[in-house]
Design a protein around this motif. Sequence first.
Motif, PDB file in Angstrom:
ATOM      1  N   TRP A 228      41.473  37.430  34.477  1.00 13.08           N
ATOM      2  CA  TRP A 228      41.649  38.305  35.084  1.00 13.08           C
ATOM      3  C   TRP A 228      41.422  38.105  36.503  1.00 13.08           C
ATOM      4  O   TRP A 228      40.658  37.284  37.044  1.00 13.08           O
ATOM      5  CB  TRP A 228      40.877  39.637  34.775  1.00 13.08           C
ATOM      6  CG  TRP A 228      41.082  40.054  33.435  1.00 13.08           C
ATOM      7  CD1 TRP A 228      40.209  39.651  32.385  1.00 13.08           C
ATOM      8  CD2 TRP A 228      41.916  40.845  32.757  1.00 13.08           C
ATOM      9  NE1 TRP A 228      40.663  40.433  31.238  1.00 13.08           N
ATOM     10  CE2 TRP A 228      41.680  40.774  31.512  1.00 13.08           C
ATOM     11  CE3 TRP A 228      43.271  41.660  33.383  1.00 13.08           C
ATOM     12  CZ2 TRP A 228      42.553  41.501  30.741  1.00 13.08           C
ATOM     13  CZ3 TRP A 228      43.940  42.262  32.511  1.00 13.08           C
ATOM     14  CH2 TRP A 228      43.662  42.267  31.257  1.00 13.08           C
ATOM     15  N   ALA A 263      49.620  36.805  39.326  1.00 15.73           N
ATOM     16  CA  ALA A 263      49.075  37.669  38.202  1.00 15.73           C
ATOM     17  C   ALA A 263      49.780  39.084  38.285  1.00 15.73           C
ATOM     18  O   ALA A 263      50.800  39.178  38.926  1.00 15.73           O
ATOM     19  CB  ALA A 263      47.565  38.141  38.792  1.00 15.73           C
ATOM     20  N   TYR A 279      46.329  40.441  35.228  1.00 11.68           N
ATOM     21  CA  TYR A 279      46.458  39.187  34.255  1.00 11.68           C
ATOM     22  C   TYR A 279      46.854  38.052  35.035  1.00 11.68           C
ATOM     23  O   TYR A 279      47.963  37.921  35.474  1.00 11.68           O
ATOM     24  CB  TYR A 279      47.182  39.370  33.073  1.00 11.68           C
ATOM     25  CG  TYR A 279      47.128  38.524  31.856  1.00 11.68           C
ATOM     26  CD1 TYR A 279      45.891  38.449  31.057  1.00 11.68           C
ATOM     27  CD2 TYR A 279      48.112  37.845  31.432  1.00 11.68           C
ATOM     28  CE1 TYR A 279      45.711  37.575  30.323  1.00 11.68           C
ATOM     29  CE2 TYR A 279      48.028  36.661  30.526  1.00 11.68           C
ATOM     30  CZ  TYR A 279      46.839  36.887  30.019  1.00 11.68           C
ATOM     31  OH  TYR A 279      46.703  35.982  28.847  1.00 11.68           O
ATOM     32  N   ARG A 280      45.808  37.004  35.063  1.00 13.48           N
ATOM     33  CA  ARG A 280      46.384  35.700  35.771  1.00 13.48           C
ATOM     34  C   ARG A 280      47.355  34.890  35.096  1.00 13.48           C
ATOM     35  O   ARG A 280      47.577  34.722  33.766  1.00 13.48           O
ATOM     36  CB  ARG A 280      44.826  34.911  35.968  1.00 13.48           C
ATOM     37  CG  ARG A 280      43.928  35.417  36.745  1.00 13.48           C
ATOM     38  CD  ARG A 280      42.476  34.612  36.631  1.00 13.48           C
ATOM     39  NE  ARG A 280      42.895  33.157  36.833  1.00 13.48           N
ATOM     40  CZ  ARG A 280      41.944  32.416  36.835  1.00 13.48           C
ATOM     41  NH1 ARG A 280      40.550  32.581  36.732  1.00 13.48           N
ATOM     42  NH2 ARG A 280      42.336  31.062  37.201  1.00 13.48           N
TER      43      ARG A 280
END
Length: 297
Positions: A228, A263, A279-280
């Motif tokens: 994250w 992300a 979310y990476r």
Amino acid sequence: MSFWNASTRRPFAGATIALCAGIVMLSTFPAAAINSYNASPAPERTEVGALIVRWDDDADPATPDRVDWECSGTMIDRDTFLTAGHCTSDWPAGARFYVSLDQDVQSALDSAAAAHPGDSPAVAAAAGVEGAARTDPGYPGPSADPHDIAVIQLPAAAVAARWSFTPAVLPTAGELDGLGPRQLDATPFDVVGYGTQEAERGPGGQTHPGGGTRMKAPVGFDALNPSWVRLAMTQPQGNGGACYGDSGGPNFAAPAGRPVLVATTITGDSPCYATNVAYRLDTPAARSFLAPYVALP
């Protein structure tokens, strides 16, 4: 909470997930929009689009399906639209997925509905291009990495016939880790999406107005976790942020002056005032999922 489309009131598949950063995704909230403060329209972000879904919402085959935009996302090559896994999951059987790259997707849907009354397939086809959803098979995973990622595979020719765009640039492996805390603090971040605005209180309680138009806002770096990136949405610092309907939408970083899609928006605080939890895309898990669909840098 997840930033799902608040208009559907449909619970997010995956129950309650507590993030290690202390943010909680509640299954009772759908995905949303860019805040009103420090935000502006984003007509130049032509690679950013909206996910439209057509589905049977009453189990009655005699009534038309419902058609609505649900989430945001990004074209990462000529035929691949990146969004969130919770945007493509937990739909009734037979749900169909479409992508629109219009600046104002709500107006496009309204126009299509007026032109094709009662004909939900025609409405959906007029507003977007149909594709096939591919959700990470690991979704929903644990809070440390829920694998909340999906793509819509589209016919490239049909997309190109309707919209001109340059696909977003994806990050290299571990790109955010390689920047280090000081450079991350100094890096400009922007969030883009179609979601609603921050909470407003009225006689009927809390509401989230707006949504359906592509907007952008600056956000500030807060923290980096293995899966994250947390981004600050605080107004006094000049930031804006994401809200319901922005799920799956891009968060761009520009450490060297060129925006990189690092992300995707997943969750945040329920009033949409403080934090965007994204979310990476530079992690091994995200890259493993994306590898069959797009050439990775």
